[in-house]
Design a protein around this motif. Sequence first.
Motif, PDB file in Angstrom:
ATOM      1  N   GLY A  79     -14.375 -12.240  -6.430  1.00  0.00           N
ATOM      2  CA  GLY A  79     -14.653 -11.277  -5.380  1.00  0.00           C
ATOM      3  C   GLY A  79     -14.277  -9.867  -5.770  1.00  0.00           C
ATOM      4  N   ALA A  80     -13.151  -9.728  -6.482  1.00  0.00           N
ATOM      5  CA  ALA A  80     -12.729  -8.398  -6.925  1.00  0.00           C
ATOM      6  C   ALA A  80     -13.752  -7.806  -7.885  1.00  0.00           C
ATOM      7  CB  ALA A  80     -11.360  -8.479  -7.596  1.00  0.00           C
ATOM      8  N   ALA A  81     -14.261  -8.646  -8.778  1.00  0.00           N
ATOM      9  CA  ALA A  81     -15.267  -8.159  -9.716  1.00  0.00           C
ATOM     10  C   ALA A  81     -16.549  -7.777  -8.990  1.00  0.00           C
ATOM     11  CB  ALA A  81     -15.549  -9.217 -10.778  1.00  0.00           C
ATOM     12  N   LEU A  82     -16.916  -8.555  -7.968  1.00  0.00           N
ATOM     13  CA  LEU A  82     -18.135  -8.253  -7.225  1.00  0.00           C
ATOM     14  C   LEU A  82     -18.002  -6.948  -6.446  1.00  0.00           C
ATOM     15  CD1 LEU A  82     -19.079 -11.799  -5.882  1.00  0.00           C
ATOM     16  CD2 LEU A  82     -20.261 -10.487  -7.653  1.00  0.00           C
ATOM     17  N   CYS A  83     -16.799  -6.669  -5.940  1.00  0.00           N
ATOM     18  CA  CYS A  83     -16.585  -5.407  -5.223  1.00  0.00           C
ATOM     19  C   CYS A  83     -16.823  -4.220  -6.147  1.00  0.00           C
ATOM     20  CB  CYS A  83     -15.166  -5.359  -4.658  1.00  0.00           C
ATOM     21  SG  CYS A  83     -14.914  -6.453  -3.236  1.00  0.00           S
ATOM     22  N   VAL A  84     -16.351  -4.341  -7.376  1.00  0.00           N
ATOM     23  CA  VAL A  84     -16.563  -3.264  -8.340  1.00  0.00           C
ATOM     24  C   VAL A  84     -18.041  -3.064  -8.608  1.00  0.00           C
ATOM     25  CG1 VAL A  84     -16.146  -2.546 -10.716  1.00  0.00           C
ATOM     26  CG2 VAL A  84     -14.314  -3.604  -9.403  1.00  0.00           C
ATOM     27  N   SER A  85     -18.802  -4.150  -8.543  1.00  0.00           N
ATOM     28  CA  SER A  85     -20.218  -4.087  -8.899  1.00  0.00           C
ATOM     29  C   SER A  85     -21.029  -3.228  -7.941  1.00  0.00           C
ATOM     30  CB  SER A  85     -20.807  -5.494  -8.948  1.00  0.00           C
ATOM     31  OG  SER A  85     -20.958  -6.022  -7.650  1.00  0.00           O
ATOM     32  N   HIS A  86     -20.514  -2.936  -6.737  1.00  0.00           N
ATOM     33  CA  HIS A  86     -21.265  -2.129  -5.784  1.00  0.00           C
ATOM     34  C   HIS A  86     -21.534  -0.729  -6.326  1.00  0.00           C
ATOM     35  CE1 HIS A  86     -21.406  -5.088  -2.667  1.00  0.00           C
ATOM     36  NE2 HIS A  86     -20.086  -5.149  -2.541  1.00  0.00           N
ATOM     37  N   THR A  87     -20.707  -0.264  -7.236  1.00  0.00           N
ATOM     38  CA  THR A  87     -20.910   1.067  -7.799  1.00  0.00           C
ATOM     39  C   THR A  87     -21.779   1.030  -9.051  1.00  0.00           C
ATOM     40  OG1 THR A  87     -18.893   0.884  -9.125  1.00  0.00           O
ATOM     41  CG2 THR A  87     -18.675   1.823  -6.925  1.00  0.00           C
ATOM     42  N   ALA A  88     -22.187  -0.146  -9.472  1.00  0.00           N
ATOM     43  CA  ALA A  88     -22.984  -0.268 -10.688  1.00  0.00           C
ATOM     44  C   ALA A  88     -24.466  -0.242 -10.350  1.00  0.00           C
ATOM     45  CB  ALA A  88     -22.638  -1.566 -11.410  1.00  0.00           C
ATOM     46  N   HIS A  89     -25.268   0.275 -11.225  1.00  0.00           N
ATOM     47  CA  HIS A  89     -26.708   0.274 -11.052  1.00  0.00           C
ATOM     48  C   HIS A  89     -27.278  -1.109 -11.319  1.00  0.00           C
ATOM     49  CE1 HIS A  89     -26.812   4.598 -10.504  1.00  0.00           C
ATOM     50  NE2 HIS A  89     -26.104   4.749 -11.615  1.00  0.00           N
ATOM     51  N   ALA A  90     -26.695  -1.837 -12.254  1.00  0.00           N
ATOM     52  CA  ALA A  90     -27.193  -3.168 -12.589  1.00  0.00           C
ATOM     53  C   ALA A  90     -26.095  -3.945 -13.288  1.00  0.00           C
ATOM     54  CB  ALA A  90     -28.417  -3.061 -13.497  1.00  0.00           C
ATOM     55  N   VAL A  91     -26.160  -5.250 -13.097  1.00  0.00           N
ATOM     56  CA  VAL A  91     -25.229  -6.136 -13.784  1.00  0.00           C
ATOM     57  C   VAL A  91     -25.907  -6.637 -15.046  1.00  0.00           C
ATOM     58  CG1 VAL A  91     -23.927  -8.278 -13.629  1.00  0.00           C
ATOM     59  CG2 VAL A  91     -24.172  -6.830 -11.615  1.00  0.00           C
ATOM     60  N   GLU A  92     -25.183  -6.643 -16.155  1.00  0.00           N
ATOM     61  CA  GLU A  92     -25.776  -7.131 -17.397  1.00  0.00           C
ATOM     62  C   GLU A  92     -24.792  -8.007 -18.149  1.00  0.00           C
ATOM     63  OE1 GLU A  92     -26.500  -4.277 -20.466  1.00  0.00           O
ATOM     64  OE2 GLU A  92     -24.940  -2.923 -19.747  1.00  0.00           O
ATOM     65  N   VAL A  93     -25.339  -8.949 -18.883  1.00  0.00           N
ATOM     66  CA  VAL A  93     -24.534  -9.772 -19.778  1.00  0.00           C
ATOM     67  C   VAL A  93     -24.258  -8.944 -21.019  1.00  0.00           C
ATOM     68  CG1 VAL A  93     -24.458 -11.854 -21.180  1.00  0.00           C
ATOM     69  CG2 VAL A  93     -25.498 -11.928 -18.914  1.00  0.00           C
ATOM     70  N   THR A  94     -22.979  -8.635 -21.267  1.00  0.00           N
ATOM     71  CA  THR A  94     -22.629  -7.769 -22.392  1.00  0.00           C
ATOM     72  C   THR A  94     -22.229  -8.545 -23.641  1.00  0.00           C
ATOM     73  OG1 THR A  94     -20.346  -7.618 -21.570  1.00  0.00           O
ATOM     74  CG2 THR A  94     -21.893  -5.908 -20.872  1.00  0.00           C
ATOM     75  N   GLY A  95     -21.905  -9.823 -23.493  1.00  0.00           N
ATOM     76  CA  GLY A  95     -21.528 -10.600 -24.673  1.00  0.00           C
ATOM     77  C   GLY A  95     -21.070 -11.988 -24.290  1.00  0.00           C
ATOM     78  N   GLY A  96     -20.921 -12.808 -25.284  1.00  0.00           N
ATOM     79  CA  GLY A  96     -20.448 -14.163 -25.049  1.00  0.00           C
ATOM     80  C   GLY A  96     -20.369 -14.932 -26.350  1.00  0.00           C
ATOM     81  N   SER A  97     -19.931 -16.176 -26.252  1.00  0.00           N
ATOM     82  CA  SER A  97     -19.783 -17.000 -27.450  1.00  0.00           C
ATOM     83  C   SER A  97     -19.763 -18.473 -27.072  1.00  0.00           C
ATOM     84  CB  SER A  97     -18.495 -16.643 -28.212  1.00  0.00           C
ATOM     85  OG  SER A  97     -17.357 -16.930 -27.412  1.00  0.00           O
ATOM     86  N   VAL A  98     -20.105 -19.303 -28.059  1.00  0.00           N
ATOM     87  CA  VAL A  98     -19.968 -20.755 -27.959  1.00  0.00           C
ATOM     88  C   VAL A  98     -19.279 -21.207 -29.233  1.00  0.00           C
ATOM     89  CG1 VAL A  98     -21.150 -22.968 -27.776  1.00  0.00           C
ATOM     90  CG2 VAL A  98     -22.051 -20.981 -26.556  1.00  0.00           C
ATOM     91  N   GLY A  99     -18.199 -21.988 -29.094  1.00  0.00           N
ATOM     92  CA  GLY A  99     -17.441 -22.414 -30.271  1.00  0.00           C
ATOM     93  C   GLY A  99     -17.139 -23.899 -30.248  1.00  0.00           C
ATOM     94  N   LEU A 100     -17.114 -24.489 -31.434  1.00  0.00           N
ATOM     95  CA  LEU A 100     -16.743 -25.891 -31.616  1.00  0.00           C
ATOM     96  C   LEU A 100     -15.681 -25.951 -32.699  1.00  0.00           C
ATOM     97  CD1 LEU A 100     -17.372 -28.907 -30.939  1.00  0.00           C
ATOM     98  CD2 LEU A 100     -18.977 -28.864 -32.853  1.00  0.00           C
ATOM     99  N   SER A 101     -14.563 -26.654 -32.441  1.00  0.00           N
ATOM    100  CA  SER A 101     -13.470 -26.699 -33.417  1.00  0.00           C
ATOM    101  C   SER A 101     -12.786 -28.059 -33.406  1.00  0.00           C
ATOM    102  CB  SER A 101     -12.440 -25.594 -33.144  1.00  0.00           C
ATOM    103  OG  SER A 101     -11.836 -25.782 -31.880  1.00  0.00           O
ATOM    104  N   PHE A 102     -12.129 -28.347 -34.524  1.00  0.00           N
ATOM    105  CA  PHE A 102     -11.361 -29.586 -34.684  1.00  0.00           C
ATOM    106  C   PHE A 102     -10.031 -29.232 -35.332  1.00  0.00           C
ATOM    107  CE2 PHE A 102      -9.765 -32.958 -37.389  1.00  0.00           C
ATOM    108  CZ  PHE A 102      -9.812 -34.076 -36.571  1.00  0.00           C
ATOM    109  N   SER A 103      -8.941 -29.817 -34.836  1.00  0.00           N
ATOM    110  CA  SER A 103      -7.637 -29.653 -35.469  1.00  0.00           C
ATOM    111  C   SER A 103      -6.886 -30.968 -35.380  1.00  0.00           C
ATOM    112  CB  SER A 103      -6.829 -28.523 -34.806  1.00  0.00           C
ATOM    113  OG  SER A 103      -6.597 -28.790 -33.434  1.00  0.00           O
ATOM    114  N   GLY A 104      -6.026 -31.205 -36.364  1.00  0.00           N
ATOM    115  CA  GLY A 104      -5.250 -32.439 -36.376  1.00  0.00           C
ATOM    116  C   GLY A 104      -4.044 -32.309 -37.277  1.00  0.00           C
TER     117      GLY A 104
END
Length: 237
Positions: free
Chosen positions: A11-36
């Motif tokens: 909700g806090a993030a959505l409140c900030v969005s009221h001042t934005a012209h548009a919401v956009e995906v700025t980045g992301g990632s998908v990772g797979l890892s193994f440890s032992g």
Amino acid sequence: MMKPHVLALVGAALCVSHTAHAVEVTGGSVGLSFSGFTDDLDVNRLALEGSVEFGWTRNWASQLDLTFNQFGSSGADTRSLGVHTIYHLNDATSFGLFYTIEDGDGDDVDIVGLEAGHELGNWDVEGFFGKADSAGAGSANILGVMGRTELKNGYGFAAEYQSVDVGGIDVERLSVSVDRDLNDSTNLFVEVGTARVRVGGVSGSEPFIGFGGTYRFGADRGATFNARNVSRILPGG
């Protein structure tokens, strides 16, 4: 059902969005890892992580994390959903507030904390501190700091320390890793480290190894912060 803390942060993030012209995906990632653990690789962890960041304004953003961890020896599975509210001070420095709900064997763990990241020359550094609470294990402190530097020919070197303290049991994880960019989006890594468990005045350490890969999209670093959950601190189980 999503917890009230998650709804509050979203909700806090959505409140900030009221001042934005548009919401956009700025980045992301998908990772797979193994440890032992090197003494017994059956004591391991297989992890699948995904993160996506949404930009509301030039300075404000939110990030969502989904993770799944499978432990080899115990057979336990954990799942987590995390949300970050992020303030980008400038191109080099970011601050965040995060909340994660992690579920394992029917016991929910609620984690809330603060985080920060900074680019210093060829180094990227990141740190966090949080409080975790669950009905089964009680409350715990989690913290971590990590840094990565760019080397030549697409290689990188990183060091990481993380710890969790719950019910008089301390678990510390220290590791170093070498990674390489195969292209602008795909990175592979190998790591070596040690995990130390301390109960009262008795402690012991075990070495572990790990490897994995990450696919990034959007910004060079993908999402701003790593996922935050207790399982991520454990090399195996």
